[in-house]
Design a protein around this motif. Structure first.
Motif, PDB file in Angstrom:
ATOM      1  N   ILE A 181      -3.761  55.345 -44.330  1.00  0.00           N
ATOM      2  CA  ILE A 181      -4.124  56.259 -45.414  1.00  0.00           C
ATOM      3  C   ILE A 181      -4.965  55.441 -46.378  1.00  0.00           C
ATOM      4  O   ILE A 181      -4.595  54.322 -46.741  1.00  0.00           O
ATOM      5  N   ARG A 182      -6.092  55.993 -46.790  1.00  0.00           N
ATOM      6  CA  ARG A 182      -6.994  55.304 -47.716  1.00  0.00           C
ATOM      7  C   ARG A 182      -7.138  56.116 -48.987  1.00  0.00           C
ATOM      8  O   ARG A 182      -7.126  57.347 -48.960  1.00  0.00           O
ATOM      9  N   ILE A 183      -7.300  55.397 -50.090  1.00  0.00           N
ATOM     10  CA  ILE A 183      -7.520  56.022 -51.397  1.00  0.00           C
ATOM     11  C   ILE A 183      -8.536  55.192 -52.168  1.00  0.00           C
ATOM     12  O   ILE A 183      -8.783  54.030 -51.840  1.00  0.00           O
ATOM     13  N   GLY A 184      -9.089  55.782 -53.198  1.00  0.00           N
ATOM     14  CA  GLY A 184      -9.912  55.055 -54.153  1.00  0.00           C
ATOM     15  C   GLY A 184      -9.277  55.188 -55.523  1.00  0.00           C
ATOM     16  O   GLY A 184      -8.990  56.291 -55.974  1.00  0.00           O
ATOM     17  N   VAL A 185      -9.020  54.064 -56.174  1.00  0.00           N
ATOM     18  CA  VAL A 185      -8.360  54.056 -57.482  1.00  0.00           C
ATOM     19  C   VAL A 185      -9.371  53.615 -58.527  1.00  0.00           C
ATOM     20  O   VAL A 185     -10.088  52.625 -58.327  1.00  0.00           O
ATOM     21  N   ASP A 186      -9.401  54.335 -59.640  1.00  0.00           N
ATOM     22  CA  ASP A 186     -10.304  53.961 -60.723  1.00  0.00           C
ATOM     23  C   ASP A 186      -9.961  52.570 -61.238  1.00  0.00           C
ATOM     24  O   ASP A 186      -8.789  52.276 -61.518  1.00  0.00           O
ATOM     25  N   LYS A 187     -10.988  51.725 -61.344  1.00  0.00           N
ATOM     26  CA  LYS A 187     -10.770  50.375 -61.872  1.00  0.00           C
ATOM     27  C   LYS A 187     -10.235  50.477 -63.303  1.00  0.00           C
ATOM     28  O   LYS A 187     -10.703  51.286 -64.090  1.00  0.00           O
ATOM     29  N   GLY A 188      -9.244  49.666 -63.575  1.00  0.00           N
ATOM     30  CA  GLY A 188      -8.709  49.604 -64.930  1.00  0.00           C
ATOM     31  C   GLY A 188      -7.586  50.573 -65.217  1.00  0.00           C
ATOM     32  O   GLY A 188      -6.932  50.458 -66.246  1.00  0.00           O
ATOM     33  N   ASN A 189      -7.343  51.536 -64.324  1.00  0.00           N
ATOM     34  CA  ASN A 189      -6.277  52.506 -64.581  1.00  0.00           C
ATOM     35  C   ASN A 189      -4.939  51.886 -64.180  1.00  0.00           C
ATOM     36  O   ASN A 189      -4.596  51.841 -62.998  1.00  0.00           O
ATOM     37  N   PRO A 190      -4.162  51.414 -65.160  1.00  0.00           N
ATOM     38  CA  PRO A 190      -2.922  50.706 -64.827  1.00  0.00           C
ATOM     39  C   PRO A 190      -1.869  51.620 -64.204  1.00  0.00           C
ATOM     40  O   PRO A 190      -1.116  51.188 -63.327  1.00  0.00           O
ATOM     41  N   GLN A 191      -1.818  52.865 -64.619  1.00  0.00           N
ATOM     42  CA  GLN A 191      -0.818  53.798 -64.103  1.00  0.00           C
ATOM     43  C   GLN A 191      -1.062  54.095 -62.621  1.00  0.00           C
ATOM     44  O   GLN A 191      -0.147  53.999 -61.801  1.00  0.00           O
ATOM     45  N   SER A 192      -2.296  54.433 -62.268  1.00  0.00           N
ATOM     46  CA  SER A 192      -2.607  54.742 -60.871  1.00  0.00           C
ATOM     47  C   SER A 192      -2.432  53.514 -59.989  1.00  0.00           C
ATOM     48  O   SER A 192      -1.820  53.585 -58.922  1.00  0.00           O
ATOM     49  N   TYR A 193      -2.966  52.391 -60.436  1.00  0.00           N
ATOM     50  CA  TYR A 193      -2.887  51.167 -59.634  1.00  0.00           C
ATOM     51  C   TYR A 193      -1.429  50.780 -59.375  1.00  0.00           C
ATOM     52  O   TYR A 193      -1.051  50.477 -58.244  1.00  0.00           O
ATOM     53  N   ALA A 194      -0.598  50.830 -60.403  1.00  0.00           N
ATOM     54  CA  ALA A 194       0.824  50.475 -60.253  1.00  0.00           C
ATOM     55  C   ALA A 194       1.520  51.421 -59.276  1.00  0.00           C
ATOM     56  O   ALA A 194       2.341  50.988 -58.458  1.00  0.00           O
ATOM     57  N   GLU A 223     -13.311  46.135 -53.470  1.00  0.00           N
ATOM     58  CA  GLU A 223     -13.627  46.732 -54.763  1.00  0.00           C
ATOM     59  C   GLU A 223     -15.117  46.975 -54.827  1.00  0.00           C
ATOM     60  O   GLU A 223     -15.915  46.119 -54.495  1.00  0.00           O
ATOM     61  N   ASP A 224     -15.459  48.187 -55.203  1.00  0.00           N
ATOM     62  CA  ASP A 224     -16.842  48.521 -55.519  1.00  0.00           C
ATOM     63  C   ASP A 224     -16.773  49.363 -56.780  1.00  0.00           C
ATOM     64  O   ASP A 224     -16.223  48.914 -57.778  1.00  0.00           O
ATOM     65  N   GLU A 225     -17.226  50.582 -56.726  1.00  0.00           N
ATOM     66  CA  GLU A 225     -17.093  51.470 -57.876  1.00  0.00           C
ATOM     67  C   GLU A 225     -15.615  51.745 -58.167  1.00  0.00           C
ATOM     68  O   GLU A 225     -15.211  51.974 -59.299  1.00  0.00           O
ATOM     69  N   TYR A 226     -14.798  51.729 -57.118  1.00  0.00           N
ATOM     70  CA  TYR A 226     -13.348  51.931 -57.199  1.00  0.00           C
ATOM     71  C   TYR A 226     -12.644  50.774 -56.511  1.00  0.00           C
ATOM     72  O   TYR A 226     -13.253  50.014 -55.769  1.00  0.00           O
ATOM     73  N   LYS A 227     -11.332  50.695 -56.715  1.00  0.00           N
ATOM     74  CA  LYS A 227     -10.503  49.824 -55.886  1.00  0.00           C
ATOM     75  C   LYS A 227     -10.146  50.650 -54.658  1.00  0.00           C
ATOM     76  O   LYS A 227      -9.475  51.674 -54.770  1.00  0.00           O
ATOM     77  N   ILE A 228     -10.624  50.245 -53.517  1.00  0.00           N
ATOM     78  CA  ILE A 228     -10.329  50.939 -52.273  1.00  0.00           C
ATOM     79  C   ILE A 228      -9.033  50.340 -51.736  1.00  0.00           C
ATOM     80  O   ILE A 228      -8.929  49.126 -51.544  1.00  0.00           O
ATOM     81  N   MET A 229      -8.047  51.214 -51.512  1.00  0.00           N
ATOM     82  CA  MET A 229      -6.723  50.764 -51.096  1.00  0.00           C
ATOM     83  C   MET A 229      -6.306  51.485 -49.821  1.00  0.00           C
ATOM     84  O   MET A 229      -6.723  52.628 -49.596  1.00  0.00           O
ATOM     85  N   GLU A 230      -5.501  50.804 -49.022  1.00  0.00           N
ATOM     86  CA  GLU A 230      -5.026  51.401 -47.774  1.00  0.00           C
ATOM     87  C   GLU A 230      -3.545  51.117 -47.565  1.00  0.00           C
ATOM     88  O   GLU A 230      -3.024  50.088 -48.006  1.00  0.00           O
ATOM     89  N   LEU A 231      -2.940  52.030 -46.853  1.00  0.00           N
ATOM     90  CA  LEU A 231      -1.570  51.870 -46.357  1.00  0.00           C
ATOM     91  C   LEU A 231      -1.623  51.915 -44.844  1.00  0.00           C
ATOM     92  O   LEU A 231      -2.151  52.877 -44.264  1.00  0.00           O
ATOM     93  N   GLU A 232      -1.112  50.875 -44.203  1.00  0.00           N
ATOM     94  CA  GLU A 232      -1.001  50.859 -42.738  1.00  0.00           C
ATOM     95  C   GLU A 232       0.198  51.711 -42.363  1.00  0.00           C
ATOM     96  O   GLU A 232       1.281  51.529 -42.909  1.00  0.00           O
ATOM     97  N   LEU A 233      -0.001  52.615 -41.423  1.00  0.00           N
ATOM     98  CA  LEU A 233       1.111  53.480 -41.000  1.00  0.00           C
ATOM     99  C   LEU A 233       1.816  52.893 -39.783  1.00  0.00           C
ATOM    100  O   LEU A 233       1.281  52.128 -39.038  1.00  0.00           O
TER     101      LEU A 233
END
Length: 160
Positions: A125-138, A150-160
């Motif tokens: 599962i992949r998501i893009g998190v706004d840089k600097g948003n502590p609530q979403s990132y946490a 990291e580019d415009e967003y922090k691109i994050m993934e969960l391995e299933l």
């Protein structure tokens, strides 16, 4: 995909034009999100999000869904299957009603969604998190997502 199987705890259904007021009311309360992801939500922007697609994807791949407790909208999710590759499911938006935040409900929804996507043979599962948003990132770190770039967003993934 049977969206009812995305949650064992909530009723899941596609959201449409008749849900705009509910989505708007849920979204407006999430002020921190819009501090990092302007502009602030409007009913027009919700309608646009309902139809927004990444390149080479169709509305058949998109699930703009709500998680309901009885008739109350607890959370919204914009889920796109097979993006950016066929083995990845992409969450373009996940937002909880503020009354339900901080109670592990969002984590439960993400865990149950991930469990079902794994059954469907998705690998990540992949998501893009706004840089600097502590609530979403946490939230996403707590749910075992890792930053892959990291580019415009922090691109994050969960391995299933």
């Amino acid at each position: 995909m049977d969206i009812n199987l995305l949650s064992k705890s909530y009723i899941v259904r596609r959201l449409g034009r008749s849900d705009i007021d509910r989505i708007y009311n849920l979204s407006c309360k999430n002020e921190i999100f819009y501090q990092y992801h302007p502009p602030f939500v409007t009913k027009k922007s919700i309608l646009e999000d309902m139809e927004a697609l990444p390149p080479k994807k169709s509305l058949e791949d998109k699930y703009y869904i709500g998680f309901f407790q009885n008739d109350f909208l607890v959370a919204i999710m914009d889920l796109i299957l097979g993006y950016p590759t066929k083995e990845i499911a992409y969450i373009g938006l996940f937002m909880m009603d503020t009354k339900y935040q901080g109670k592990e409900i969002g984590s439960m929804i993400i865990t149950q969604t991930a469990d079902y996507l794994k059954v469907l043979n998705y690998k990540k599962i992949r998501i893009g998190v706004d840089k600097g948003n502590p609530q979403s990132y946490a939230f996403w770190i707590k749910n075992k997502f890792d930053v892959i770039r990291e580019d415009e967003y922090k691109i994050m993934e969960l391995e299933l």
